[in-house]
Structures are given as structure tokens and as C-alpha cells.
Motif scaffolding. Structure first.
Motif, short mmCIF file in Angstrom:
data_model
loop_
_atom_site.label_atom_id
_atom_site.label_comp_id
_atom_site.label_asym_id
_atom_site.label_seq_id
_atom_site.Cartn_x
_atom_site.Cartn_y
_atom_site.Cartn_z
N UNK A 12 12.30 46.69 0.95
CA UNK A 12 12.01 47.37 2.21
C UNK A 12 10.68 47.06 2.90
N UNK A 13 9.80 46.30 2.29
CA UNK A 13 8.61 45.89 3.04
C UNK A 13 8.76 44.41 3.35
N UNK A 14 8.79 44.11 4.62
CA UNK A 14 8.87 42.72 5.06
C UNK A 14 7.78 42.50 6.10
N UNK A 15 7.50 41.26 6.36
CA UNK A 15 6.37 40.92 7.23
C UNK A 15 6.88 40.18 8.45
N UNK A 23 -3.98 33.33 18.06
CA UNK A 23 -3.28 32.68 16.95
C UNK A 23 -2.22 33.60 16.38
N UNK A 24 -1.58 33.17 15.29
CA UNK A 24 -0.53 33.99 14.70
C UNK A 24 -1.05 35.30 14.15
N UNK A 25 -0.19 36.32 14.19
CA UNK A 25 -0.52 37.64 13.65
C UNK A 25 0.65 38.09 12.78
N UNK A 26 0.33 38.66 11.62
CA UNK A 26 1.34 39.10 10.66
C UNK A 26 1.06 40.55 10.29
N UNK A 27 2.13 41.35 10.21
CA UNK A 27 1.96 42.74 9.78
C UNK A 27 3.23 43.20 9.08
N UNK A 28 3.09 44.24 8.22
CA UNK A 28 4.26 44.74 7.50
C UNK A 28 5.13 45.63 8.38
N UNK A 29 6.41 45.53 8.17
CA UNK A 29 7.41 46.40 8.79
C UNK A 29 8.24 46.99 7.66
N UNK A 47 1.02 49.26 20.37
CA UNK A 47 0.58 48.30 19.36
C UNK A 47 0.56 46.88 19.92
N UNK A 48 -0.32 46.06 19.34
CA UNK A 48 -0.40 44.66 19.74
C UNK A 48 0.92 43.92 19.51
N UNK A 49 1.65 44.26 18.45
CA UNK A 49 2.91 43.57 18.18
C UNK A 49 3.86 43.69 19.36
N UNK A 50 3.92 44.84 19.99
CA UNK A 50 4.77 45.03 21.16
C UNK A 50 4.31 44.11 22.30
N UNK A 51 3.02 44.11 22.56
CA UNK A 51 2.48 43.28 23.64
C UNK A 51 2.72 41.79 23.36
#
Length: 133
Positions: A12-15, A23-29, A47-51
Motif C-alpha cells: 500500500x505505499x507506492x511512490x 527537476x523530478x519530484x517523488x513522494x509516497x501515495x 500540494x505541489x504534486x497537483x500543480x
């Protein structure tokens, strides 16, 4: 697609990786669900991920099995979906959303599905295998 969903719900934790000007950005979902033959994720529009997904919808997901013997890499494009019934389904699937967002109609919630999905399954015991969904 069901095999991709099962892998991500079993682990259940994926990135998720997105592109940004820096540059690239990675975060857990940790949330994914199926609706209408599509795999959906959620974020919030503060959140930045949305933008980043608004500016460039291409992303990748990576996850490893809990035993470390297999992993998946998924690439696709984010397509946002604002249907309230989708949010209501997500709240039923993930009761913890209520503590975070109070109600399915919370205006900061954003749902997106994986368009042009391609998943490659890897393991130490078999050659890679790719499926499109």
C-alpha cells in the motif's frame, strides 16, 4: 489492470514521480481504487504534486512488494475527474479520508485516473513483463 490494482493494494505505499521546473519530484501515495475500468488516485489541490500534474500530466509510479522480491513501475498520464460520486466512492473505500477531508465535497480534493497506463512487473525470478491498461 486488475493485476496492477492488486499489486498496489497488496503493497500500500507506492511512490509517484512528477516533473517540475526544478527537476523530478517523488513522494509516497497510499490510495488507489478502480472505477469504470480506470485506476484512480487522489491528492489535494494545495500540494505541489497537483500543480505539477496540471502543468505536465506525465508521471511514473514505483512500488516494491513487502517481501522485496518483486516490484512494479507504472507510467501514464493524469486525467482529472471532478465527479462527486467518485469522491463518495473514495470515502467509502478509505474511511481515513473523513478525518483528513471531512466530506467528499471538500473543494481541495482532486481525483485523477491513469490514462495511457503501462505497467512493468519485475522480479528476481522471472523476466520483466509489461501490460497496458
Amino acid at each position: 489492470m486488475q493485476e496492477v490494482l492488486k499489486f498496489l493494494t497488496d503493497n500500500p505505499t507506492f511512490y509517484i514521480a512528477t516533473n517540475s521546473p526544478e527537476g523530478p519530484r517523488v513522494r509516497p501515495f497510499g490510495f488507489i481504487m478502480e472505477d469504470g475500468g480506470k485506476l484512480y488516485l487522489t491528492t489535494n489541490n494545495q500540494k505541489d504534486v497537483f500543480k505539477q500534474l496540471q502543468a505536465d500530466p506525465r508521471f511514473e509510479i514505483s512500488a516494491t512488494s513487502t517481501d522485496g522480491g518483486s516490484w512494479i513501475r507504472i507510467k501514464g498520464k493524469a486525467v482529472f475527474d471532478t465527479r462527486l460520486e467518485l469522491a463518495e466512492k473514495a470515502f467509502k473505500a478509505a474511511p481515513f479520508f473523513e478525518a483528513m477531508y471531512q466530506t467528499p465535497s471538500n473543494p481541495i480534493l482532486e481525483y485523477f485516473y491513469i490514462d495511457e497506463g503501462e505497467a512493468t512487473f519485475y522480479s528476481f525470478t522471472a523476466p520483466p513483463r509489461t501490460v497496458k491498461f
